[in-house]
Design a protein around this motif. Structure first.
Motif, PDB file in Angstrom:
ATOM      1  N   PHE A   1     -37.968   7.122 -64.578  1.00  0.00           N
ATOM      2  CA  PHE A   1     -37.904   8.541 -64.921  1.00  0.00           C
ATOM      3  C   PHE A   1     -36.437   8.928 -65.072  1.00  0.00           C
ATOM      4  O   PHE A   1     -35.640   8.677 -64.170  1.00  0.00           O
ATOM      5  CB  PHE A   1     -38.598   9.377 -63.842  1.00  0.00           C
ATOM      6  CG  PHE A   1     -40.048   8.992 -63.671  1.00  0.00           C
ATOM      7  CD1 PHE A   1     -41.033   9.576 -64.445  1.00  0.00           C
ATOM      8  CD2 PHE A   1     -40.416   7.990 -62.765  1.00  0.00           C
ATOM      9  CE1 PHE A   1     -42.371   9.201 -64.315  1.00  0.00           C
ATOM     10  CE2 PHE A   1     -41.749   7.601 -62.632  1.00  0.00           C
ATOM     11  CZ  PHE A   1     -42.730   8.210 -63.416  1.00  0.00           C
ATOM     12  N   PHE A   2     -36.120   9.517 -66.222  1.00  0.00           N
ATOM     13  CA  PHE A   2     -34.721   9.673 -66.625  1.00  0.00           C
ATOM     14  C   PHE A   2     -34.208  11.093 -66.428  1.00  0.00           C
ATOM     15  O   PHE A   2     -34.971  12.056 -66.403  1.00  0.00           O
ATOM     16  CB  PHE A   2     -34.566   9.264 -68.091  1.00  0.00           C
ATOM     17  CG  PHE A   2     -34.857   7.801 -68.299  1.00  0.00           C
ATOM     18  CD1 PHE A   2     -33.875   6.843 -68.099  1.00  0.00           C
ATOM     19  CD2 PHE A   2     -36.136   7.385 -68.649  1.00  0.00           C
ATOM     20  CE1 PHE A   2     -34.154   5.495 -68.250  1.00  0.00           C
ATOM     21  CE2 PHE A   2     -36.423   6.035 -68.797  1.00  0.00           C
ATOM     22  CZ  PHE A   2     -35.429   5.095 -68.594  1.00  0.00           C
TER      23      PHE A   2
ATOM     24  N   HIS B   1     -42.621   6.240 -74.948  1.00  0.00           N
ATOM     25  CA  HIS B   1     -43.333   7.354 -74.325  1.00  0.00           C
ATOM     26  C   HIS B   1     -42.778   7.700 -72.953  1.00  0.00           C
ATOM     27  O   HIS B   1     -43.156   8.695 -72.361  1.00  0.00           O
ATOM     28  CB  HIS B   1     -44.826   7.024 -74.191  1.00  0.00           C
ATOM     29  CG  HIS B   1     -45.078   5.845 -73.316  1.00  0.00           C
ATOM     30  ND1 HIS B   1     -45.280   4.581 -73.822  1.00  0.00           N
ATOM     31  CD2 HIS B   1     -45.115   5.730 -71.972  1.00  0.00           C
ATOM     32  CE1 HIS B   1     -45.451   3.742 -72.810  1.00  0.00           C
ATOM     33  NE2 HIS B   1     -45.355   4.413 -71.684  1.00  0.00           N
ATOM     34  N   CYS B   2     -41.890   6.866 -72.405  1.00  0.00           N
ATOM     35  CA  CYS B   2     -41.458   7.147 -71.035  1.00  0.00           C
ATOM     36  C   CYS B   2     -40.124   7.854 -70.999  1.00  0.00           C
ATOM     37  O   CYS B   2     -39.466   7.874 -69.975  1.00  0.00           O
ATOM     38  CB  CYS B   2     -41.431   5.880 -70.208  1.00  0.00           C
ATOM     39  SG  CYS B   2     -39.904   5.016 -70.285  1.00  0.00           S
ATOM     40  N   ARG B   3     -39.753   8.486 -72.058  1.00  0.00           N
ATOM     41  CA  ARG B   3     -38.516   9.268 -71.996  1.00  0.00           C
ATOM     42  C   ARG B   3     -38.850  10.634 -71.381  1.00  0.00           C
ATOM     43  O   ARG B   3     -38.691  11.672 -71.982  1.00  0.00           O
ATOM     44  CB  ARG B   3     -37.886   9.341 -73.381  1.00  0.00           C
ATOM     45  CG  ARG B   3     -37.700   7.931 -73.949  1.00  0.00           C
ATOM     46  CD  ARG B   3     -36.772   7.880 -75.119  1.00  0.00           C
ATOM     47  NE  ARG B   3     -36.756   6.547 -75.714  1.00  0.00           N
ATOM     48  CZ  ARG B   3     -35.991   5.553 -75.303  1.00  0.00           C
ATOM     49  NH1 ARG B   3     -35.159   5.715 -74.296  1.00  0.00           N
ATOM     50  NH2 ARG B   3     -36.036   4.381 -75.904  1.00  0.00           N
ATOM     51  N   THR B   4     -39.358  10.545 -70.150  1.00  0.00           N
ATOM     52  CA  THR B   4     -39.882  11.687 -69.407  1.00  0.00           C
ATOM     53  C   THR B   4     -38.798  12.194 -68.476  1.00  0.00           C
ATOM     54  O   THR B   4     -38.199  11.402 -67.757  1.00  0.00           O
ATOM     55  CB  THR B   4     -41.071  11.205 -68.544  1.00  0.00           C
ATOM     56  OG1 THR B   4     -42.012  10.560 -69.375  1.00  0.00           O
ATOM     57  CG2 THR B   4     -41.706  12.357 -67.808  1.00  0.00           C
ATOM     58  N   GLN B   5     -38.555  13.495 -68.481  1.00  0.00           N
ATOM     59  CA  GLN B   5     -37.546  14.052 -67.576  1.00  0.00           C
ATOM     60  C   GLN B   5     -38.231  14.752 -66.409  1.00  0.00           C
ATOM     61  O   GLN B   5     -39.292  15.333 -66.586  1.00  0.00           O
ATOM     62  CB  GLN B   5     -36.638  15.012 -68.344  1.00  0.00           C
ATOM     63  CG  GLN B   5     -35.768  14.237 -69.325  1.00  0.00           C
ATOM     64  CD  GLN B   5     -35.383  15.051 -70.536  1.00  0.00           C
ATOM     65  OE1 GLN B   5     -35.843  16.170 -70.707  1.00  0.00           O
ATOM     66  NE2 GLN B   5     -34.551  14.479 -71.383  1.00  0.00           N
ATOM     67  N   PHE B   6     -37.610  14.679 -65.267  1.00  0.00           N
ATOM     68  CA  PHE B   6     -38.254  15.175 -64.043  1.00  0.00           C
ATOM     69  C   PHE B   6     -37.465  16.332 -63.457  1.00  0.00           C
ATOM     70  O   PHE B   6     -36.249  16.285 -63.404  1.00  0.00           O
ATOM     71  CB  PHE B   6     -38.329  14.059 -63.002  1.00  0.00           C
ATOM     72  CG  PHE B   6     -39.040  14.467 -61.751  1.00  0.00           C
ATOM     73  CD1 PHE B   6     -40.419  14.426 -61.693  1.00  0.00           C
ATOM     74  CD2 PHE B   6     -38.341  14.908 -60.649  1.00  0.00           C
ATOM     75  CE1 PHE B   6     -41.090  14.819 -60.542  1.00  0.00           C
ATOM     76  CE2 PHE B   6     -38.998  15.300 -59.492  1.00  0.00           C
ATOM     77  CZ  PHE B   6     -40.378  15.250 -59.450  1.00  0.00           C
ATOM     78  N   SER B   7     -38.187  17.351 -63.018  1.00  0.00           N
ATOM     79  CA  SER B   7     -37.542  18.511 -62.401  1.00  0.00           C
ATOM     80  C   SER B   7     -38.565  19.192 -61.508  1.00  0.00           C
ATOM     81  O   SER B   7     -39.745  19.144 -61.789  1.00  0.00           O
ATOM     82  CB  SER B   7     -37.086  19.448 -63.504  1.00  0.00           C
ATOM     83  OG  SER B   7     -37.100  20.771 -63.054  1.00  0.00           O
ATOM     84  N   THR B   8     -38.103  19.830 -60.424  1.00  0.00           N
ATOM     85  CA  THR B   8     -39.080  20.513 -59.566  1.00  0.00           C
ATOM     86  C   THR B   8     -39.222  21.972 -59.976  1.00  0.00           C
ATOM     87  O   THR B   8     -39.800  22.764 -59.279  1.00  0.00           O
ATOM     88  CB  THR B   8     -38.692  20.413 -58.076  1.00  0.00           C
ATOM     89  OG1 THR B   8     -38.258  19.093 -57.844  1.00  0.00           O
ATOM     90  CG2 THR B   8     -39.850  20.676 -57.159  1.00  0.00           C
TER      91      THR B   8
ATOM     92  N   ILE C   1     -34.369   7.243 -55.562  1.00  0.00           N
ATOM     93  CA  ILE C   1     -33.789   8.427 -56.196  1.00  0.00           C
ATOM     94  C   ILE C   1     -32.278   8.233 -56.323  1.00  0.00           C
ATOM     95  O   ILE C   1     -31.611   7.851 -55.361  1.00  0.00           O
ATOM     96  CB  ILE C   1     -34.101   9.697 -55.374  1.00  0.00           C
ATOM     97  CG1 ILE C   1     -35.624   9.840 -55.206  1.00  0.00           C
ATOM     98  CG2 ILE C   1     -33.508  10.932 -56.040  1.00  0.00           C
ATOM     99  CD1 ILE C   1     -36.039  10.958 -54.270  1.00  0.00           C
ATOM    100  N   PHE C   2     -31.750   8.509 -57.512  1.00  0.00           N
ATOM    101  CA  PHE C   2     -30.361   8.149 -57.809  1.00  0.00           C
ATOM    102  C   PHE C   2     -29.369   9.283 -57.588  1.00  0.00           C
ATOM    103  O   PHE C   2     -28.240   9.044 -57.176  1.00  0.00           O
ATOM    104  CB  PHE C   2     -30.260   7.669 -59.266  1.00  0.00           C
ATOM    105  CG  PHE C   2     -30.991   6.383 -59.503  1.00  0.00           C
ATOM    106  CD1 PHE C   2     -30.343   5.162 -59.395  1.00  0.00           C
ATOM    107  CD2 PHE C   2     -32.355   6.383 -59.808  1.00  0.00           C
ATOM    108  CE1 PHE C   2     -31.018   3.968 -59.590  1.00  0.00           C
ATOM    109  CE2 PHE C   2     -33.041   5.192 -60.004  1.00  0.00           C
ATOM    110  CZ  PHE C   2     -32.371   3.985 -59.892  1.00  0.00           C
TER     111      PHE C   2
ATOM    112  N   LEU D   1     -30.836   7.201 -64.867  1.00  0.00           N
ATOM    113  CA  LEU D   1     -32.106   7.397 -64.167  1.00  0.00           C
ATOM    114  C   LEU D   1     -32.060   8.522 -63.147  1.00  0.00           C
ATOM    115  O   LEU D   1     -31.092   8.681 -62.404  1.00  0.00           O
ATOM    116  CB  LEU D   1     -32.505   6.101 -63.458  1.00  0.00           C
ATOM    117  CG  LEU D   1     -33.026   5.021 -64.425  1.00  0.00           C
ATOM    118  CD1 LEU D   1     -32.733   3.636 -63.901  1.00  0.00           C
ATOM    119  CD2 LEU D   1     -34.528   5.214 -64.653  1.00  0.00           C
ATOM    120  N   ASN D   2     -33.153   9.279 -63.104  1.00  0.00           N
ATOM    121  CA  ASN D   2     -33.374  10.241 -62.028  1.00  0.00           C
ATOM    122  C   ASN D   2     -34.009   9.520 -60.849  1.00  0.00           C
ATOM    123  O   ASN D   2     -33.550   9.613 -59.713  1.00  0.00           O
ATOM    124  CB  ASN D   2     -34.272  11.375 -62.539  1.00  0.00           C
ATOM    125  CG  ASN D   2     -34.680  12.361 -61.460  1.00  0.00           C
ATOM    126  OD1 ASN D   2     -35.379  12.001 -60.516  1.00  0.00           O
ATOM    127  ND2 ASN D   2     -34.266  13.601 -61.593  1.00  0.00           N
TER     128      ASN D   2
END
Length: 291
Positions: A80-81, A48-55, A143-144, A100-101
């Motif tokens: 968060f990937f 369930h954590c294959r969550t992508q992050f964006s603003t 943050i990567f 990773l993000n």
């Protein structure tokens, strides 16, 4: 560099941000990066954590807003990937350390090295110099900004996500663990933009509704020419006022841009919005910075 000068303090309040050199030594930066490598090596990647992050507004609603994993990460260390790092079976198609993000949001509470940096005398001194009386730590992130795939972060104000009454009580401390350059996605700011309030808030939706968060208002359209870059050398830091408008470009270079960042709130005479995604929990009330 133990304490800010009066000019530094003035510049922070005037412009809404302040770039500082040499907050951490290169060795301290490397120790945090080494520890992070260990965390990634031991990382479990639940389905369930294959969550992508964006603003980006709508994408955030879609990806982050409906992710329970995100909304319950305030008192945990979670992963968060970036986009496109898994195949359709959920296996890595890039090396895991490049996938990773960010990792958030409680490194400051549960990881001793990160906790020590967050509560260090240097940080306490500069926050005292800025006049904070009862600062607490809200959240922390690693943050990567991965080479080649580290995405753009669109213009935003941190108070959109971390809302207080009155405004002006939240500050980000953004520490470069590697050089942050024009090529690898350093921060850009609109100086003085922290005087105009905020135009958008991310709020929790009523219990039982979906998605779990929504936006009130819209991000303004900002003139690109107003943004000023804030490159910073390894070990340097940027203090970020909660309402200053900032962004970062995609990382088009072949060098990563690792950062440890955390947010502090002046808790005296401040109301933390119960509608914010991030809420203190019984396990982790917002800890005092000065302890």
């Amino acid at each position: 560099m133990d304490v800010l000068t009066d000019q530094d303090v003035q510049k922070y309040w005037d412009e809404g941000y302040l770039v500082l050199d040499g907050l951490l030594s290169p060795e301290e930066c490397d120790a945090l990066r080494d520890r992070m490598s260990e965390i990634i090596e031991g990382m479990d990647v639940p389905e369930h954590c294959r969550t992508q992050f964006s603003t980006d507004h709508d994408e955030q609603l879609k990806k982050q807003g409906n992710a329970d994993y995100f909304i319950t990460s305030g008192d945990k260390i979670r992963f968060f990937f970036e986009k496109g790092v898994f195949d359709d079976k959920g296996e890595f198609i890039v090396p895991r350390e490049h996938s990773l993000n960010k990792i958030g949001h409680a490194l400051h509470a549960y990881e001793p090295l990160f906790k020590a940096v967050t509560h260090s005398p240097k940080i306490q001194n500069l926050v005292k110099k800025l006049g904070l009386i009862a600062p607490v730590i809200l959240q922390s992130m690693y943050i990567f900004k991965q080479p080649g795939i580290g995405g753009e972060v669109t213009p935003h104000q941190d108070a959109t996500f971390l809302y207080t009454q009155p405004l002006g009580r939240v500050m980000g401390v953004w520490i470069a663990l590697e050089d942050a350059t024009l090529e690898n996605g350093c921060l850009w700011f609109i100086p003085g933009s922290h005087h105009d309030g905020i135009s958008r808030r991310m709020v929790r939706t009523p219990k039982g509704s979906f998605p779990l968060t929504d936006f009130i208002g819209r991000e303004k359209n900002y003139d690109d020419k107003l943004f000023v870059p804030g490159p910073v050398k390894k070990g340097g830091a940027v203090l970020i006022h909660g309402e200053v408008v900032h962004r970062s470009a995609a990382n088009t270079s072949d060098a990563s841009r690792h950062v440890y960042t955390f947010h502090i709130m002046e808790s005296q005479s401040t109301v933390w919005s119960p509608e914010n995604w991030l809420q203190p929990s019984e396990e982790l009330p917002f800890p005092s910075l000065y302890t």
